[in-house]
Design an enzyme around this catalytic site. Structure first.
Site, short mmCIF file in Angstrom:
data_model
loop_
_atom_site.label_atom_id
_atom_site.label_comp_id
_atom_site.label_asym_id
_atom_site.label_seq_id
_atom_site.Cartn_x
_atom_site.Cartn_y
_atom_site.Cartn_z
CD GLU A 57 18.40 20.62 10.98
OE1 GLU A 57 19.23 20.23 11.83
OE2 GLU A 57 18.41 21.78 10.52
C1 LIG Z 1 16.99 21.68 0.37
C2 LIG Z 1 18.07 21.76 1.39
C3 LIG Z 1 17.89 22.59 2.48
C4 LIG Z 1 18.91 22.71 3.44
N1 LIG Z 1 18.78 23.61 4.47
C5 LIG Z 1 19.85 23.87 5.26
C6 LIG Z 1 19.83 24.96 6.20
O1 LIG Z 1 18.82 25.63 6.37
N2 LIG Z 1 20.96 25.22 6.89
C7 LIG Z 1 22.10 24.50 6.74
O2 LIG Z 1 23.08 24.81 7.40
N3 LIG Z 1 22.15 23.47 5.87
C8 LIG Z 1 21.07 23.14 5.13
N4 LIG Z 1 21.12 22.11 4.22
C9 LIG Z 1 22.33 21.32 4.13
C10 LIG Z 1 22.15 19.90 4.67
O3 LIG Z 1 22.03 19.94 6.06
C11 LIG Z 1 23.35 19.07 4.19
O4 LIG Z 1 23.17 18.87 2.79
C12 LIG Z 1 23.46 17.75 4.91
O5 LIG Z 1 23.84 17.95 6.25
C13 LIG Z 1 24.48 16.80 4.25
O6 LIG Z 1 25.69 17.45 3.97
P1 LIG Z 1 26.32 17.35 2.51
O7 LIG Z 1 25.28 17.77 1.54
O8 LIG Z 1 27.59 18.10 2.50
O9 LIG Z 1 26.58 15.82 2.28
P2 LIG Z 1 27.88 15.03 2.71
O10 LIG Z 1 28.24 15.36 4.11
O11 LIG Z 1 28.91 15.18 1.67
O12 LIG Z 1 27.35 13.53 2.70
C14 LIG Z 1 27.29 12.73 1.51
C15 LIG Z 1 26.98 11.28 1.93
O13 LIG Z 1 28.03 10.80 2.79
C16 LIG Z 1 27.49 10.38 4.02
N5 LIG Z 1 28.39 10.77 5.11
C17 LIG Z 1 29.07 11.93 5.25
N6 LIG Z 1 29.75 11.95 6.40
C18 LIG Z 1 29.48 10.78 7.02
C19 LIG Z 1 29.86 10.20 8.25
N7 LIG Z 1 30.66 10.83 9.12
N8 LIG Z 1 29.38 8.99 8.57
C20 LIG Z 1 28.56 8.32 7.73
N9 LIG Z 1 28.15 8.82 6.55
C21 LIG Z 1 28.60 10.03 6.21
C22 LIG Z 1 26.15 11.08 4.16
O14 LIG Z 1 25.26 10.37 4.99
C23 LIG Z 1 25.69 11.15 2.71
O15 LIG Z 1 25.04 9.96 2.36
C24 LIG Z 1 20.09 21.94 3.30
C25 LIG Z 1 20.24 21.09 2.20
C26 LIG Z 1 19.26 21.01 1.24
C27 LIG Z 1 19.49 20.13 0.05
#
Ligand SMILES: Cc1cc2nc3c(=O)[nH]c(=O)nc-3n(C[C@H](O)[C@H](O)[C@H](O)COP(=O)(O)OP(=O)(O)OC[C@H]3O[C@@H](n4cnc5c(N)ncnc54)[C@H](O)[C@@H]3O)c2cc1C
Length: 591
Positions: free
Chosen positions: A436
């Protein structure tokens, strides 16, 4: 050890004495709702939860969801528990009566959600997502979509899921590439979504996916994203689930916690295209999706409270039973008598009470906005909700990391051993700062959209309200000693806000560099505000109420919060003023 009981006294004190629930219900015309009815609801939810949902928590942790030929199979026992949850009417508790819900205020829904989440986070997640999906459809869905889907989702017969994330589009949803091609009265969706919680299961007759995708001629970036409703089973002429749609779970993630919540890779359109229906306007999908996301963000903040409470209750029980000290007469005493164990337990107690206060007050704002007949007042409540949402999500989910970790620490070596059950809460809690929107994203939302975008006006309004509590503390002979610390935190909030407004335009890194500290500072400040208000009320009630032990404990816990947790706001404040320089000074190659 998996005992859990809803902390009624704290919750009811908050709802009745701090939020003023009965007065609110009367002014909102909710004649049949009152604190007595709500107490009965809590009792029944707690009974159902402890008898049915709590026992499945460890079972779900040890026997997570699996993927077979017929899709995702949830943990054994979940379907029966979910059936009872639906049959008992819990799913529709806080939804409008017009869709078959029970029309309870959001605040009541939030309090009851705390019970489900503390009992079994993985189980409760399915309903959290359905909840957000319903809110979204009521607000943005066409009449046809609302009529076809909402009632069955409100009752819990069908579940919802949120499909945002793709392998190249996580925090940056502008990068979404899933495609939607118009075909007659619907669209054909193709693409892959990852990490979809409860993306598939057999607990309900249908799963209603809300999916972000791009039309062929859509502009690049976030202004080219549309939102679609994609049912697992298409509806037949009678409106019942019929033909299977072209959307399937193709694999499940193995993960640190919430094992019973299936985290699915979802394939849309492998056989030509999944049938989807547009929700809201073309290319404005992200705006509509924010209704679901904001609902879920407050829900995830609440999860932080819920797991912290569960961890605290277990740690407390252990600390009362575990004998380690020896008196001079040779008799042994339990670890709760050691000051350092007290430090941990008091931190857990004070943090959970402050979090509960903020989460419930934020929920009450949603009711106040919804039921207000004065548009100006409603707008003020809406702005406050906007401001609270990233603080509830970000601060509470971060604090939950510390509190659930302290739970393990209280147990000593046994905490690290799975058998004791305390480690599950820590593992389950780890996702809260990630899904989220990560903590970084919450901080940016707070600083960018909720402070800078309105020149700090909404924050000024909140700080002015907190100032009233400082004045109340000052006016009390017993509590005036608490006032200077809260005054200092309010003043720091004002200074930091002005500093941000003055500096964010000059250095493009400033907002991003200070945002998480800003969020944490406001979290600790809001926590102190709630605790301060509670202390004022407890002091007033001490002479009249029968429950002196609870009220006296509230006063002590408030003092502990002010002495041990509020100083952290000061540390965040000083870090904010250091800006971005040392953070950004190294070249990437210098790391
Ligand atoms: C168990 C689980 C359940 C989930 N359930 C859902 C679901 O039901 N539906 C759904 O759509 N998604 C879901 N997700 C996905 C989740 O919302 C994302 O993993 C999350 O939004 C982060 O995206 P990412 O993993 O691509 O990390 P990234 O976006 O690659 O982020 C990696 C790091 O970089 C930082 N970062 C990235 N962009 C920025 C920025 N602009 N400014 C500052 N810092 C930044 C982040 O804070 C983080 O520390 C789920 C994930 C998990 C693990």
């Amino acid at each position: 050890m998996s005992d859990y009981s809803y902390p009624y006294k704290d919750a009811e004190f908050l709802i009745n004495e701090i939020i003023g629930f009965d007065e609110f219900c009367q002014s909102a015309g909710l004649d049949e709702v009152n604190s007595e009815l709500v107490s009965a609801i809590f009792e029944e939810a707690n009974r159902f939860s402890t008898e049915v949902i709590v026992p499945l928590n460890v079972i779900g942790d040890q026997n997570g969801a699996t993927l077979g030929e017929d899709g995702v199979q949830q943990t054994e026992g979940f379907t029966e528990a979910y059936r009872q949850y639906v049959d008992n009417g819990w799913a529709g508790l806080a939804f409008p009566e017009e869709y078959g819900g029970q029309g309870m205020p959001k605040l009541v829904g939030t309090a009851v959600d705390e019970i489900w989440q503390s009992s079994n986070l993985a189980f409760s997640l399915c309903s959290l997502l359905t909840h957000g999906a319903v809110e979204l459809l009521i607000k943005h869905g066409s009449e046809e979509l609302r009529n076809a889907y909402v009632t069955n989702m409100v009752s819990g017969e069908w579940a919802g899921s949120m499909n945002l994330t793709e392998s190249s589009a996580g925090s940056d949803l502008a990068a979404v590439v899933t495609r939607a091609v118009p075909e007659g009265d619907h669209f054909l969706i193709t693409g892959q979504k990852i990490f979809i919680s409860w993306g598939d299961h057999q607990m309900t007759d249908n799963v209603i996916h809300l999916v972000l995708a791009r039309l062929p001629d859509a502009p690049a970036g976030s202004r080219g994203i549309s939102l679609f409703l994609v049912p697992k089973f298409l509806l037949d002429e009678q409106g019942n689930p019929g033909e299977r749609n072209d959307v399937h779970c193709v694999s499940l993630e193995h993960k640190l916690g919430i094992h019973a919540s299936p985290t699915c890779v979802m394939a849309f359109g492998d056989e030509g295209g999944a049938v989807g229906y547009l929700v809201g306007e073309q290319n404005r999908g992200l705006v509509a999706m924010f209704t679901m996301m904001n609902d879920a963000r407050q829900g995830v903040g609440l999860e932080g409270l819920s797991l912290s409470t569960r961890s605290y209750q277990q740690a407390l029980q252990y600390a009362q039973e575990r004998l380690q000290g020896t008196h001079s007469d040779g008799s042994r005493f339990p670890i709760i008598e050691f000051p350092d164990v007290r430090r941990m337990l008091m931190t857990m107690k004070a943090a959970t009470e402050a979090m509960r206060g903020l989460a419930y007050i934020a929920s009450a704002e949603i009711d106040l906005a919804r039921y207000s007949s004065d548009p100006e007042k409603a707008a003020r409540h809406s702005s406050r909700i906007d401001l609270y949402t990233p603080i509830v999500k970000g601060w509470m989910s971060e604090l939950a990391q510390e509190i659930t970790s302290l739970g393990i620490q209280v147990y000593g070596g046994m905490g690290y051993v799975e058998e004791s059950g305390i480690a599950q809460h820590y593992r389950d809690a780890r996702i809260l700062t990630i899904y989220e929107g990560t903590t970084g994203i919450q901080g940016q939302d707070l600083v960018g959209r909720k402070i800078l975008a309105n020149n700090g006006e909404h924050l000024d309004d909140l700080l002015a309200e907190i100032q009233l509590t400082v004045d109340e503390l000052n006016a009390s002979t017993e509590l005036s000693g608490l006032a200077p610390a809260l005054q200092n935190a309010v003043d720091n909030g004002r200074t930091a806000s002005q500093w941000l407004l003055d500096n964010a335009g000059n250095d493009r890194n400033v907002a991003g560099a200070v945002s998480v500290n800003f969020m944490m500072m406001l979290g600790y400040l809001c926590g102190a505000w709630v605790m301060g208000r509670s202390a004022v009320k407890a002091e007033q009630l001490l002479s009249t109420s029968g429950d002196d032990a609870f009220l006296e404990a509230k006063l002590v816990t408030t003092r502990f919060y002010f002495e041990h947790l509020l100083p952290r706001a000061d540390s965040c404040f000083r870090t904010i003023l250091s800006g971005s320089e040392s953070m950004m000074a190294l070249a990437v190659e210098q790391f």
